[in-house]
Structure formats: structure tokens, C-alpha cells
Motif scaffolding. Structure first.
Motif, mmCIF file in Angstrom:
data_model
loop_
_atom_site.group_PDB
_atom_site.id
_atom_site.type_symbol
_atom_site.label_atom_id
_atom_site.label_comp_id
_atom_site.label_asym_id
_atom_site.label_seq_id
_atom_site.Cartn_x
_atom_site.Cartn_y
_atom_site.Cartn_z
ATOM 1 N N GLU A 275 2.797 -1.625 -2.243
ATOM 2 C CA GLU A 275 1.486 -0.718 -2.224
ATOM 3 C C GLU A 275 1.917 0.431 -3.075
ATOM 4 O O GLU A 275 0.699 0.959 -3.441
ATOM 5 N N ARG A 276 2.911 0.677 -3.365
ATOM 6 C CA ARG A 276 3.311 2.000 -4.240
ATOM 7 C C ARG A 276 3.287 1.759 -5.648
ATOM 8 O O ARG A 276 3.764 2.621 -6.633
ATOM 9 N N SER A 277 3.000 0.597 -6.193
ATOM 10 C CA SER A 277 3.318 0.270 -7.671
ATOM 11 C C SER A 277 2.523 1.212 -8.580
ATOM 12 O O SER A 277 1.327 1.673 -8.100
ATOM 13 N N LEU A 278 2.953 1.283 -9.810
ATOM 14 C CA LEU A 278 2.348 2.149 -10.612
ATOM 15 C C LEU A 278 1.017 1.497 -11.084
ATOM 16 O O LEU A 278 0.168 2.313 -11.390
ATOM 17 N N GLU A 279 0.994 0.234 -11.159
ATOM 18 C CA GLU A 279 -0.302 -0.400 -11.616
ATOM 19 C C GLU A 279 -1.566 -0.063 -10.634
ATOM 20 O O GLU A 279 -2.714 0.005 -11.045
ATOM 21 N N LYS A 280 -1.155 0.352 -9.387
ATOM 22 C CA LYS A 280 -2.071 0.637 -8.488
ATOM 23 C C LYS A 280 -2.651 2.285 -8.656
ATOM 24 O O LYS A 280 -3.558 2.433 -8.176
ATOM 25 N N LYS A 281 -1.811 2.779 -9.342
ATOM 26 C CA LYS A 281 -2.213 4.288 -9.446
ATOM 27 C C LYS A 281 -2.792 4.596 -10.804
ATOM 28 O O LYS A 281 -3.382 5.642 -11.124
ATOM 29 N N ASP B 130 -6.055 4.333 -13.388
ATOM 30 C CA ASP B 130 -7.530 4.439 -13.508
ATOM 31 C C ASP B 130 -7.947 3.650 -14.755
ATOM 32 O O ASP B 130 -7.658 3.866 -15.826
ATOM 33 N N VAL C 34 6.404 3.643 -7.237
ATOM 34 C CA VAL C 34 6.665 4.875 -7.424
ATOM 35 C C VAL C 34 7.282 5.439 -6.130
ATOM 36 O O VAL C 34 6.556 5.525 -4.990
ATOM 37 N N GLN D 295 10.227 9.747 -8.682
ATOM 38 C CA GLN D 295 9.508 10.899 -8.534
ATOM 39 C C GLN D 295 10.294 12.225 -8.291
ATOM 40 O O GLN D 295 9.468 13.015 -8.571
ATOM 41 N N SER E 180 -4.191 9.364 -14.672
ATOM 42 C CA SER E 180 -3.471 8.576 -13.965
ATOM 43 C C SER E 180 -2.354 9.656 -13.228
ATOM 44 O O SER E 180 -2.764 10.806 -13.070
ATOM 45 N N SER E 181 -1.246 9.251 -13.079
ATOM 46 C CA SER E 181 -0.146 10.146 -12.415
ATOM 47 C C SER E 181 0.722 10.775 -13.349
ATOM 48 O O SER E 181 0.666 10.436 -14.387
#
Length: 181
Positions: A21-27, A29, A50, A64, A88-89
Motif C-alpha cells: 500500500e506504500r508503493s511509490l507508484e501509488k504516490k 499523480d 516508501v 524516507q 508527487s512526493s
């Protein structure tokens, strides 16, 4: 139409299972249509989570907790930094520092020799031209392009479903009001 949207959402969600759920792809836009560019540059690192501190039981992750000092990594003037195109992040901004985007493969080939250590170029269709001479053309198979496109489509369909349900609810309320008059 709502059942059709739900079916599409279910299909996309089943394809995108088994991920952190914390994958970079989910962060990321994905409104910019740069799926091919990002997948070419970042590849499998997109699936890495992440994390706030190292998780040594994981096979890969983005830390991080590092205080990475942003160093000047200016691309040649005619290359647009990819970070200007993606919202994004901090992790993604750091990962994409020194990565530029140009409009065509021809332009990438021409500008590749001007890249400094660690820099690379991509195009809207994907591909990577690195400072060290490595080239991966947009024709190279990259499963992460498909994942990013599916993730983008999933978000669009989820919003569409929410909008349709709201519209249907509003119509139901109007009908109920008319029937009570």
C-alpha cells in the motif's frame, strides 16, 4: 452503466493486487500522461514501498529517513526536467533529479552526449538515454507502463462511479419528493 464501471474497477483492482500500500507508484499523480516516461526511468523501483526507516525484511524500498542534500544537477538548457511535469512526493522528486524529457527520440540521441554523470533523458513515449551511453528505446517491453496506466484508469473509474452514484441518489430524492407532493 454503474455495473459496467464496477466490473472495470474490479478487473483493474485484481490486476493491481499483491502490492504494498506504500508503493511509490501509488504516490504518483498520473494526470500528465507520462506513464511511459516514468516507467522507463524508474522501472521496478515503482513497486517499492516508501518507508520511514529501513525495513531489512523487504527486498527493496525507498528510504524516507535519509537527509539527501539536493545538489545542482542542471540538465542541458534544451532539456525540460521531468520533475517539472510530475506532481508527487519528495522521494519521486529526488529519484527524478537529473532526468529530463524531450519531445522525440531523435532529440534524445542528439542530446545524450551532453549529459553529465548520473543524468538521463526520456520522451513522452518512454525510453531512456543515459549519461553512460546506455539506451533503452520506447519499444522495449516495460510492464510498469501498463501498471501505471491501469492505476490511472482505476482512479478515473472510481471517481466516475462516485459521480454516477451521487447523480442517481439525487434523482431518487427528486422522485421521492415528487411522489410525496
Amino acid at each position: 452503466e454503474i455495473s459496467s464501471i464496477k466490473a472495470e474497477i474490479s478487473t483493474l483492482e485484481s490486476y493491481l493486487t499483491n502490492e504494498d500500500e506504500r508503493s511509490l507508484e501509488k504516490k504518483i499523480d498520473l494526470k500528465q500522461n507520462l506513464e511511459s516516461s516514468l516507467a522507463s526511468v524508474l522501472g521496478e523501483t515503482l513497486s517499492a514501498p516508501v518507508v520511514k526507516k529501513p525495513e531489512i525484511d523487504k527486498e527493496h524500498f525507498w528510504r524516507q529517513d535519509l537527509n539527501l542534500i539536493k545538489k545542482e544537477n542542471n540538465l542541458p538548457n534544451t532539456i525540460t526536467p521531468l520533475t517539472e511535469k510530475v506532481r508527487s512526493s519528495d522521494i519521486l522528486n529526488t529519484a527524478l533529479q537529473g532526468v529530463g524529457i524531450v519531445q522525440s527520440e531523435k532529440e534524445a540521441y542528439e542530446l545524450q552526449e551532453n549529459l553529465l554523470f548520473g543524468q538521463s533523458i526520456t520522451t513522452p513515449k518512454g525510453g531512456v538515454w543515459r549519461w553512460d551511453g546506455y539506451v533503452q528505446t520506447p519499444k522495449a517491453k516495460n510492464n510498469f507502463v501498463k501498471r501505471l496506466i491501469f492505476r490511472k484508469n482505476l482512479k478515473i473509474l472510481q471517481q466516475k462511479l462516485t459521480d454516477k452514484v451521487k447523480t442517481l441518489s439525487s434523482i431518487d430524492k427528486k422522485i421521492e419528493y415528487e411522489n410525496n407532493q
